[in-house]
Design a protein around this motif. Structure first.
Motif, PDB file in Angstrom:
ATOM      1  N   ALA A 183      73.003  -9.948  18.305  1.00 50.15           N
ATOM      2  CA  ALA A 183      74.173 -10.743  17.932  1.00 50.15           C
ATOM      3  C   ALA A 183      75.473 -10.079  18.386  1.00 50.15           C
ATOM      4  O   ALA A 183      76.441 -10.769  18.709  1.00 50.15           O
ATOM      5  N   ALA A 184      75.499  -8.753  18.421  1.00 53.33           N
ATOM      6  CA  ALA A 184      76.701  -8.028  18.822  1.00 53.33           C
ATOM      7  C   ALA A 184      76.899  -7.987  20.336  1.00 53.33           C
ATOM      8  O   ALA A 184      77.991  -7.657  20.805  1.00 53.33           O
ATOM      9  N   LEU A 185      75.862  -8.336  21.107  1.00 58.00           N
ATOM     10  CA  LEU A 185      76.000  -8.343  22.560  1.00 58.00           C
ATOM     11  C   LEU A 185      76.961  -9.427  23.000  1.00 58.00           C
ATOM     12  O   LEU A 185      76.941 -10.538  22.448  1.00 58.00           O
ATOM     13  N   PRO A 186      77.781  -9.158  24.005  1.00 58.99           N
ATOM     14  CA  PRO A 186      78.601 -10.242  24.571  1.00 58.99           C
ATOM     15  C   PRO A 186      77.664 -11.328  25.112  1.00 58.99           C
ATOM     16  O   PRO A 186      76.577 -11.025  25.603  1.00 58.99           O
ATOM     17  N   ALA A 187      78.087 -12.568  25.021  1.00 62.48           N
ATOM     18  CA  ALA A 187      77.251 -13.683  25.470  1.00 62.48           C
ATOM     19  C   ALA A 187      76.810 -13.508  26.929  1.00 62.48           C
ATOM     20  O   ALA A 187      75.704 -13.871  27.295  1.00 62.48           O
ATOM     21  N   ARG A 188      77.673 -12.908  27.734  1.00 54.78           N
ATOM     22  CA  ARG A 188      77.363 -12.689  29.146  1.00 54.78           C
ATOM     23  C   ARG A 188      76.174 -11.737  29.331  1.00 54.78           C
ATOM     24  O   ARG A 188      75.447 -11.818  30.317  1.00 54.78           O
ATOM     25  N   ASP A 189      75.942 -10.838  28.401  1.00 56.67           N
ATOM     26  CA  ASP A 189      74.878  -9.850  28.520  1.00 56.67           C
ATOM     27  C   ASP A 189      73.555 -10.289  27.893  1.00 56.67           C
ATOM     28  O   ASP A 189      72.537  -9.643  28.095  1.00 56.67           O
ATOM     29  N   ARG A 190      73.547 -11.380  27.144  1.00 52.54           N
ATOM     30  CA  ARG A 190      72.330 -11.825  26.454  1.00 52.54           C
ATOM     31  C   ARG A 190      71.401 -12.556  27.397  1.00 52.54           C
ATOM     32  O   ARG A 190      71.802 -13.523  28.015  1.00 52.54           O
ATOM     33  N   PRO A 191      70.130 -12.112  27.485  1.00 48.52           N
ATOM     34  CA  PRO A 191      69.177 -12.837  28.352  1.00 48.52           C
ATOM     35  C   PRO A 191      68.698 -14.125  27.713  1.00 48.52           C
ATOM     36  O   PRO A 191      68.763 -14.309  26.540  1.00 48.52           O
TER      37      PRO A 191
END
Length: 137
Positions: A129-137
């Motif tokens: 959840a803390a990952l930036p949306a750009r980094d989420r697979p």
């Protein structure tokens, strides 16, 4: 065989099994169990990936939707533009566990060199959840 000898053999076997169990110590000095410390996945089970903006991490999602973080062990310049990745396992292993290294092959360029990456481990729901949306697979 006497009961005493049988019991002694059993204790030796139990001790040998316990010695083989992987255990790690966290930063605060507590011991983590093998189930928590050593998460693994089969490299063929990766379904999607994303490279972090800084190119130092690769996040992969596997079949059961668990997200793992792989840390680049050096420069991997083509990673940020990769359309596909593959693994070139070291030692012929097809599974990748926390702390293991593998070579990451970046698709799209015939001249690309494999990058060495280390499996840092599975992310918790809070970390995902803390990952930036750009980094989420």
């Amino acid at each position: 065989m006497s009961a005493r000898l049988t019991f002694s053999v059993f204790l030796c076997a139990l001790g040998a099994l316990a010695a083989c169990a992987p255990v790690s110590t966290s930063a605060d000095g507590t011991t983590a169990t093998a189930a928590n410390a050593r998460k693994c996945f089969f490299q063929d089970d990766v379904r999607s990936f994303r490279a972090s903006a800084d190119g130092r991490n690769v996040y992969v999602r596997e079949l059961d939707k668990t997200i793992y973080r792989l840390e680049a062990a050096g420069a991997c310049p083509e990673l940020s533009d990769a359309l596909a990745i593959g693994f070139a396992p070291m030692g012929g292993m097809n599974s990748l566990c926390t702390g293991d290294y593998t070579r990451l092959v970046v698709g799209g360029s015939p001249s690309s060199m494999p990058c060495s990456v280390r499996m840092a481990g599975a992310l918790t729901e809070a970390e995902v959840a803390a990952l930036p949306a750009r980094d989420r697979p």
